[in-house]
Design a protein around this motif. Structure first.
Motif, PDB file in Angstrom:
ATOM      1  N   ARG A  73       0.811  -1.225   0.000  1.00 38.83           N
ATOM      2  CA  ARG A  73       0.000   0.000   0.000  1.00 38.83           C
ATOM      3  C   ARG A  73       0.843   1.274   0.000  1.00 38.83           C
ATOM      4  O   ARG A  73       0.328   2.362  -0.221  1.00 38.83           O
ATOM      5  N   TYR A  74       2.128   1.152   0.305  1.00 37.89           N
ATOM      6  CA  TYR A  74       2.996   2.324   0.398  1.00 37.89           C
ATOM      7  C   TYR A  74       3.421   2.785  -0.987  1.00 37.89           C
ATOM      8  O   TYR A  74       3.575   1.985  -1.910  1.00 37.89           O
ATOM      9  N   GLY A  75       3.678   4.071  -1.082  1.00 45.29           N
ATOM     10  CA  GLY A  75       4.309   4.603  -2.277  1.00 45.29           C
ATOM     11  C   GLY A  75       5.760   4.147  -2.324  1.00 45.29           C
ATOM     12  O   GLY A  75       6.287   3.598  -1.348  1.00 45.29           O
ATOM     13  N   TRP A  76       6.413   4.393  -3.449  1.00 44.92           N
ATOM     14  CA  TRP A  76       7.775   3.925  -3.651  1.00 44.92           C
ATOM     15  C   TRP A  76       8.701   4.398  -2.533  1.00 44.92           C
ATOM     16  O   TRP A  76       9.433   3.596  -1.954  1.00 44.92           O
ATOM     17  N   PHE A  77       8.712   5.691  -2.240  1.00 41.11           N
ATOM     18  CA  PHE A  77       9.624   6.243  -1.234  1.00 41.11           C
ATOM     19  C   PHE A  77       9.386   5.628   0.138  1.00 41.11           C
ATOM     20  O   PHE A  77      10.322   5.176   0.800  1.00 41.11           O
TER      21      PHE A  77
END
Length: 174
Positions: free
Chosen positions: A130-134
């Motif tokens: 669910r997290y963005g790349w960063f």
């Protein structure tokens, strides 16, 4: 019927999930209202008999909105039956999962003029997909240096629901 104010500062939703679980544990004897501290309207504390605040740690810090809320509402918080809990991934480890042993709770208590009598620390959840790349890379790095899960295809919930239930009982009796 007792009215309970539930406030959260949640990064990825686990703090809200914990508050909703506590609301269920309180049962039909309470009418709960849930608000996000980041989008908080003016509050009339006189409408509530109890207040519960849950806040998550992100990159080692609580949200500054929590501290702003406390600065504005400290007097009202001190006049109510209030509980506070902190959610973080470090609490997945024994010895880092109590108010007395959590570095995050200790830091909060040093920084905050408000000192809640009822406190808890709960382990959060790891939600790599669910997290963005960063965020995914940063959290993976943090988990690698702390001996945690690094497989970015996984979601792991570390919350000890029995511990949350016990806290709910203490909150209902404070």
């Amino acid at each position: 019927m007792e009215k309970v104010l539930l406030l959260h500062s949640s990064s990825d939703g686990q703090t809200v999930k914990i508050l909703q679980y506590i609301e269920k544990q309180l049962g039909d004897s309470c009418q709960c209202e849930l608000f996000d501290l980041n989008q908080l309207p003016e509050l009339d504390f006189s409408r509530y008999q109890r207040v519960l605040i849950g806040a998550s740690i992100r990159y080692g810090h609580l949200n500054k909105k929590l501290y702003e809320f406390i600065a504005v509402n400290q007097k009202a918080l001190e006049q109510h039956k209030v509980g506070f809990f902190c959610v973080n991934l470090t609490a997945r480890k024994e010895g880092k999962n109590t108010p007395e042993t959590s570095v995050y709770m200790k830091t909060f208590l040093k920084k905050s003029p408000w000192q809640p009598k009822l406190q808890a620390v709960f382990a959060g959840a790891l939600r790599y997909p669910r997290y963005g790349w960063f965020d995914r890379i940063m959290i993976q790095f943090i988990m690698r240096i702390t001996g945690g899960e690094t497989d970015t295809s996984k979601e792991v919930e570390y919350t000890d629901w029995q511990k949350v239930e016990e806290f709910a009982v203490r909150f209902s009796q404070c």
